[in-house]
Design an enzyme around this catalytic site. Structure first.
Site, PDB file in Angstrom:
ATOM      1  N   GLU A  91     -39.068  16.871   9.070  1.00 43.72           N
ATOM      2  CA  GLU A  91     -39.157  17.648   8.026  1.00 43.72           C
ATOM      3  C   GLU A  91     -40.406  17.659   6.834  1.00 43.72           C
ATOM      4  O   GLU A  91     -40.727  18.594   6.402  1.00 43.72           O
ATOM      5  CB  GLU A  91     -37.859  17.726   7.518  1.00 43.72           C
ATOM      6  N   ASP A  92     -40.477  16.551   6.852  1.00 44.74           N
ATOM      7  CA  ASP A  92     -41.328  16.138   5.424  1.00 44.74           C
ATOM      8  C   ASP A  92     -42.844  15.992   5.795  1.00 44.74           C
ATOM      9  O   ASP A  92     -43.607  15.925   4.818  1.00 44.74           O
ATOM     10  CB  ASP A  92     -40.938  15.073   4.717  1.00 44.74           C
TER      11      ASP A  92
END
Ligand code: MN
Length: 749
Positions: A91-92
């Protein structure tokens, strides 16, 4: 939890956990840990997060490391620890599922992807009243309980560092923790995790109340301990004297649960019973009531505080007897009386079921024993499905959780469709539903919904009668009942219209006139409460039209119509709207070609309560002269006039009804018909026949050989055509295929 309860970490920069420290933590409980794997995960995540920082100013990487550390306290397996280290990379950072799979294997890839999915769900979790459903959604989406464990550890670390987050965001995160994650931890048997999550959330949501309760607890603790011991002794003695075998314990309540039960008006916290509760654990249900009896005989009980959750368990399965008694010296004591088994279920939640499934007493006790065992089972190669079954998580597998575009969560049984969704929103939405979008794309109204689907329902201005066949296709009782009701009233309308036409025809045959008002005046003679009931009864063939005529003209006798088929020239046809091959999409929306197949439930004739049906293999085509045969209580069956099956009804002229086609020319429906073909027994003959039918735009539904002599083969072909003309064209074409087709003609069943 092995960690300090709620101690906020300060200035972590100097204390970021080193690679070897993480390995040591794992090796303490798992000497055979895959060091290489953990090292690679550590290095990969550290590089991936690079220079990212947290709200605290710490390197971002400290967060996944702390999450992994929490999970080492739970003694979890290598894959879970590695997944914890990697849990935010997809996600990051630029990392992808494919890369994780390649570097760490598909098991860890799945876990990390599961965590990524859950993080995206966070976006829709904001409505507190959805807490229970959202917890179930988490369970259903996670699929692997280890994903949930990492998620809970992730949330725990975020809560421990919540004071670094801007104050405006804190309340929402803390509230969500209280609503969703703390109960989830409790559900999973992680009472320690639950207590810490609740305590941290409470501290942020109600800082003053939290501080006040802590201060009062500290004050009361002085001298409190001895008092608690004394009470335990007194209860134990009372049980022993009554001959009840049981363990008695005193326990200090958690600040949050004290707060929850506190009298908010006085904010008083004086009584021992506010802080300490007492438990009596016994062997059997019988013992529970004997223990309760002993307590109530020995001490007066406080009215209104007695609860029997043994005979009537709470919805989550919790069972216990609750009572508050007053010991000498006006000491109020809260008692919980339960069997040891009930206690374990309360303590371990779904875990307890797994424990008992294994055959009762487990060697290991504690909330995590079941997790360790079930995870060990996973490592031994059991599929995630078996695992879920084992831990009873399939409780939620018979449900799907979907969202409205505004994020409202709707829980439905598995197999539910957009129609169920529409009725779940509101019965009016269900009645007017005419189309659906699932995740932004047009979808059939009868598509099967999946977990997490966002469903949008397009509605018509007014309710439309749903196709009766929908009743079988939907999954919820609410939708089924509504469709059944709508079908019944539509059927009644049809019977009524049919009956009115039959009555009118009967009057005209008799050479008499009628009006509604005059008929209303003789309802009593017809023993029907309303005119509509009269028409419905006639339509259902429960009342003869001629009897309605006689109600107005008692001397009338029907003459000259015995044993004869109806005369085609006679006036008064009834319109029968052909309903075969109905595509069950409500009007007003064009579904795309691809979904047509799935959304359509093609049926032959009307089903259910509806009065008009077509004779099986009757082959009635638009253009055919047709007749209806009335069957009392059922309605009419349509036959082509040349059908041999009609001879059965020659002796019952009252059952014959003139009907005609009323086909919607825009509809382009196809109707079944049967053709007998004799072909030459030569290669390619069948292909020529099929080609001729196809070229005319007709469908072959079924084809079978019925015999043949010498060089000929006899075929019966069930085709689908638009009307009689279309069928005749097809037959003409067949006959022009030279020597291949010897004969072709329509046949009736
Ligand atoms: Mn995280």
């Amino acid at each position: 939890m092995g960690r300090q309860c709620g101690a906020p970490a300060k200035g972590n920069q100097a204390r970021m956990m080193r690679q070897h420290q993480l390995i040591e933590r794992v090796q303490r409980y798992n000497p055979g840990a895959d060091e290489d794997l953990l090292n690679r995960a550590y290095v990969y995540a550290m590089k991936a997060h690079g220079a990212q920082t947290r709200a605290s100013g710490d390197p971002y990487f400290t967060h996944p490391l702390e999450v992994a550390a929490i999970l080492t306290d739970l003694k979890l397996d290598d894959a879970t620890i590695a997944a914890a280290v990697l849990h935010d990379v997809i996600e990051d950072t630029a990392a992808t599922r494919e890369e994780i799979d390649r570097l760490f294997g598909p098991e860890i890839g799945r876990l990390v992807e599961g965590l990524t999915k859950l993080r995206r769900l966070d976006l829709v979790s904001k409505r507190a009243e959805q807490g229970e459903n959202f917890r179930k959604l988490l369970l259903a989406v996670a699929e692997d309980v280890r994903v949930l464990l990492v998620k809970l550890a992730d949330r725990l670390h975020n809560m421990r560092t919540l004071h670094f987050v801007p104050p405006t965001k804190r309340a929402r995160i803390a509230q969500e923790t209280l609503d969703i994650y703390a109960p989830l931890a409790g559900r999973m048997g992680m009472q320690g995790m639950r207590d810490e999550l609740e305590d941290l959330a409470f501290r942020h949501l109600q800082p003053e109340a939290h501080a006040m309760i802590l201060a009062r607890l500290a004050e009361m603790k002085q001298g409190g301990a001895a008092q608690v011991e004394r009470i335990v002794g007194e209860v134990r003695e009372t049980m022993r004297a009554a001959g009840v075998e049981g363990d008695v314990h005193g326990r200090q309540k958690q600040p949050y649960s004290i707060w929850r039960k506190m009298d908010r008006k006085t904010l008083s916290l004086e009584k021992l019973s506010d802080i300490y509760g007492f438990r009596v654990l016994v062997g059997t249900v019988d013992d529970c009531y004997r223990a309760l009896g002993a307590a109530h005989v020995a001490w007066p009980c406080v009215m209104g505080r007695f609860k029997d959750y043994v005979s009537t368990p709470k919805q989550n399965g919790y069972r216990s007897l609750h009572s508050t008694v007053v010991l000498p010296g006006n000491r109020r004591v809260e008692l919980q009386i339960r069997t040891r088994r009930m206690h374990e279920i309360d303590e371990y939640g779904i875990a307890a079921h797994a424990l008992y499934k294994d055959g009762g007493a487990a060697d290991e006790t504690g909330a995590y024993a079941w997790l360790r065992r079930t995870i060990a089972m996973l490592n031994e190669g059991a599929s995630p499905e078996e695992f879920l079954e084992h831990t009873k998580m399939e409780l939620f597998h018979d449900q799907v959780f979907c969202f409205t575009p505004k994020g409202r969560l709707i829980a439905l049984p598995r197999g539910a469709t957009p129609i169920d969704f529409a009725y779940a929103l509101h019965s009016d939405v269900g009645a007017r539903a005419q189309g659906a979008k699932v995740n932004g794309r047009i979808a059939p109204l009868l598509a099967k919904l999946q977990n997490g689907d966002e469903v949008e329902i397009a509605v018509a201005d007014a309710p439309t009668a749903p196709p009766p066949a929908w009743e079988e296709a939907v999954a919820t009782g609410k939708a089924k009942a509504a469709i059944r009701r709508a079908t019944r009233s539509a059927a009644r309308e049809q019977f009524s219209g049919l009956g009115r036409g039959m009555v009118d025809l009967a009057f005209r045959r008799a050479g008499k006139t009628w009006t509604e008002d005059r008929l209303k005046g003789v309802l009593s003679r017809l023993a029907r409460p309303s005119l509509d009931d009269v028409f419905v009864a006639v339509g259902r063939a429960e009342l003869k039209p001629v009897d309605v005529v006689r109600a107005l003209h008692p001397s009338y006798t029907e003459a000259g119509r015995t044993g004869a088929r109806p005369d085609a020239k006679e006036a008064g046809w009834f319109g029968v709207r052909r309903a075969a091959n109905l595509v069950f999409r409500r009007p007003g929306r064009e579904a795309p070609e691809a979904s047509e197949e799935a959304s359509a439930i093609p049926i032959r004739g009307l089903q259910g309560d509806l009065p008009v049906r077509f004779a099986p293999d009757g082959g009635a085509l638009p253009g055919d002269r047709i007749v209806g045969i009335l069957t009392p209580g059922e309605g009419i069956t349509i036959y082509p006039i040349q059908s041999p099956a009609l001879s059965k009804f020659d002796d019952a002229p009252e059952r014959w009804l003139d009907v005609r086609w009323d086909v919607d020319p825009d509809r382009r429906e196809l109707f079944p018909a049967r053709v007998a073909v004799t072909i030459a027994n030569e290669p390619g003959a069948l292909g020529i026949v099929a080609g001729a039918i196809g070229e005319r735009g007709a469908n072959i539904d079924k084809l079978r050989f019925t015999g043949g002599a010498a060089d000929l083969r006899d075929l019966v072909i069930d085709v689908e055509v638009q009307d009689l003309q279309h069928l005749n064209d097809v037959i003409k074409d067949l006959k022009t295929r030279g020597k291949t087709v010897v004969n072709a003609e329509r046949v009736h069943a």
